[in-house]
Enzyme design. Structure first.
Site, PDB file in Angstrom:
ATOM      1  N   ASN A  11      19.419 -80.365  92.377  1.00 53.68           N
ATOM      2  CA  ASN A  11      20.031 -81.670  92.626  1.00 53.68           C
ATOM      3  C   ASN A  11      21.497 -81.576  92.224  1.00 53.68           C
ATOM      4  OD1 ASN A  11      20.857 -84.310  92.749  1.00 53.68           O
ATOM      5  ND2 ASN A  11      19.549 -85.042  91.080  1.00 53.68           N
ATOM      6  N   LYS A  13      23.749 -83.753  92.535  1.00 57.68           N
ATOM      7  CA  LYS A  13      24.347 -85.043  92.132  1.00 57.68           C
ATOM      8  C   LYS A  13      25.688 -85.221  92.844  1.00 57.68           C
ATOM      9  CE  LYS A  13      21.619 -84.789  87.984  1.00 57.68           C
ATOM     10  NZ  LYS A  13      21.417 -85.142  86.578  1.00 57.68           N
ATOM     11  N   HIS A  96      15.909 -91.532  91.343  1.00 59.04           N
ATOM     12  CA  HIS A  96      16.471 -90.789  90.211  1.00 59.04           C
ATOM     13  C   HIS A  96      16.908 -91.788  89.139  1.00 59.04           C
ATOM     14  CE1 HIS A  96      18.951 -88.190  87.781  1.00 59.04           C
ATOM     15  NE2 HIS A  96      18.352 -87.165  88.360  1.00 59.04           N
ATOM     16  N   GLU A  98      19.406 -91.950  87.368  1.00 60.24           N
ATOM     17  CA  GLU A  98      20.813 -92.373  87.475  1.00 60.24           C
ATOM     18  C   GLU A  98      20.961 -93.482  88.511  1.00 60.24           C
ATOM     19  OE1 GLU A  98      22.324 -88.435  88.164  1.00 60.24           O
ATOM     20  OE2 GLU A  98      21.747 -87.882  86.128  1.00 60.24           O
ATOM     21  N   GLU A 168      11.115 -86.698  85.173  1.00 64.30           N
ATOM     22  CA  GLU A 168      12.386 -86.416  84.489  1.00 64.30           C
ATOM     23  C   GLU A 168      12.552 -87.381  83.319  1.00 64.30           C
ATOM     24  OE1 GLU A 168      15.219 -84.225  87.437  1.00 64.30           O
ATOM     25  OE2 GLU A 168      15.713 -86.348  87.365  1.00 64.30           O
ATOM     26  N   GLY A 174      20.656 -83.681  81.438  1.00 67.79           N
ATOM     27  CA  GLY A 174      22.055 -83.366  81.129  1.00 67.79           C
ATOM     28  C   GLY A 174      22.363 -83.322  79.647  1.00 67.79           C
ATOM     29  N   SER A 214      17.290 -80.563  81.977  1.00 69.01           N
ATOM     30  CA  SER A 214      17.801 -79.374  81.275  1.00 69.01           C
ATOM     31  C   SER A 214      16.953 -78.121  81.516  1.00 69.01           C
ATOM     32  CB  SER A 214      17.954 -79.656  79.769  1.00 69.01           C
ATOM     33  OG  SER A 214      18.884 -80.707  79.570  1.00 69.01           O
TER      34      SER A 214
END
Ligand code: 13P
Length: 257
Positions: A11, A13, A96, A98, A168, A174, A214
């Site tokens: 991904n 992003k 996701h 985010e 996730e 991250g 990660s």
């Protein structure tokens, strides 16, 4: 979906220009295992056409990071399923954390997005996962179960098994802080059992549940060896062809075992 029992999806992003995507593709194509079987690159809209061309004739799947659930109309800034289909897009990440957090992507919208993607034959990669405060209270199963309950509501059970689900945990994205293989496996197994409850054990047998957060060359093998984990959704480590390829190599090796 390919023949591999794993799906390794990068991904990207909001990273890379078209030129950078082409540069990545040229390098990665020369080193990827098994002609890219079981590999997906999930990129910004602007790069999708270039990536489809760069990986034509290989098994690499190209994915988008969002889609709108309406077919067309006055939705400034949005992209429809038909537009993705025209580009030959194979899969699409939705939900996701985010996007849930910064762009108010709701479970109700995700349910509609799942329907239009499934109707079009584009494989949805649905992300779920709990924030740190939920994990600290040990309420992660209820949280993720609730997300799935809302997202999958009313879908045809035969369609549900075609969805790839990515677990996730938000606290691992991250941050360099990976869930332990046991934590990841517990949740991925739980997700599998929810889907099996929804569409039956047999239909759920081929379901792919990925772990994301990660994942890197150094921890991928341990995570991918867990029974309930069928691949990874990889952010930071997917941006370099070398580190992404290292993870793909690990999956290819485990696939042969
Ligand atoms: P990182 O691998 O950078 O933690 O990102 C995970 C992720 O969000 C993939 O969708």
């Amino acid at each position: 979906m390919g023949d591999s029992k794993f799906l390794i999806a990068g991904n990207w992003k909001m990273n890379k220009t078209i030129a950078e995507a082409k540069e990545f593709a040229a390098k990665f194509r020369g080193m990827m295992p098994d002609d890219g079987d079981g590999v997906a690159i999930v990129a910004p809209f602007t790069q999708l056409q270039a990536l489809k061309e760069a990986f034509s004739g290989t098994k690499v799947m190209i994915g988008a990071q969002n889609v709108h659930y309406e077919a067309s109309g006055a939705y400034t800034g949005e992209i429809s399923v038909k537009m993705l289909k025209e580009l030959g897009v194979d899969c699409c990440v939705i939900g996701h954390s985010e996007r849930r957090q910064y762009f108010n992507e709701t479970d109700e919208a995700l349910n509609k997005k799942l329907r239009v993607l499934l109707d079009s034959g584009i494989t949805p990669i649905l992300c779920v996962g709990e924030p740190l405060e939920v994990r600290e209270k040990n309420e992660q199963m209820g949280f993720v179960g609730g997300q799935l309950f809302e997202d999958l509501k009313g879908l045809d059970p035969l369609d549900v098994r075609k969805i790839v689900i990515a677990y996730e945990p938000i606290w691992a994205i991250g941050t360099g802080k990976t869930a332990t293989p046991e934590q990841a496996d517990d949740m991925c197994g739980f997700i599998h059992s929810i889907v099996a409850g929804y569409c039956g054990d047999e239909a759920a047998a081929g379901l792919k549940v990925l772990y994301g957060g990660s994942m890197k060359p150094g921890n991928a093998e341990q995570l991918l060896r867990q029974e309930g984990i069928h691949g990874g959704l990889i952010g930071g480590a997917s941006l370099s062809p070398e580190s992404f390829c290292d993870i793909c190599d690990i999956a290819a090796k485990l696939n042969r075992e």
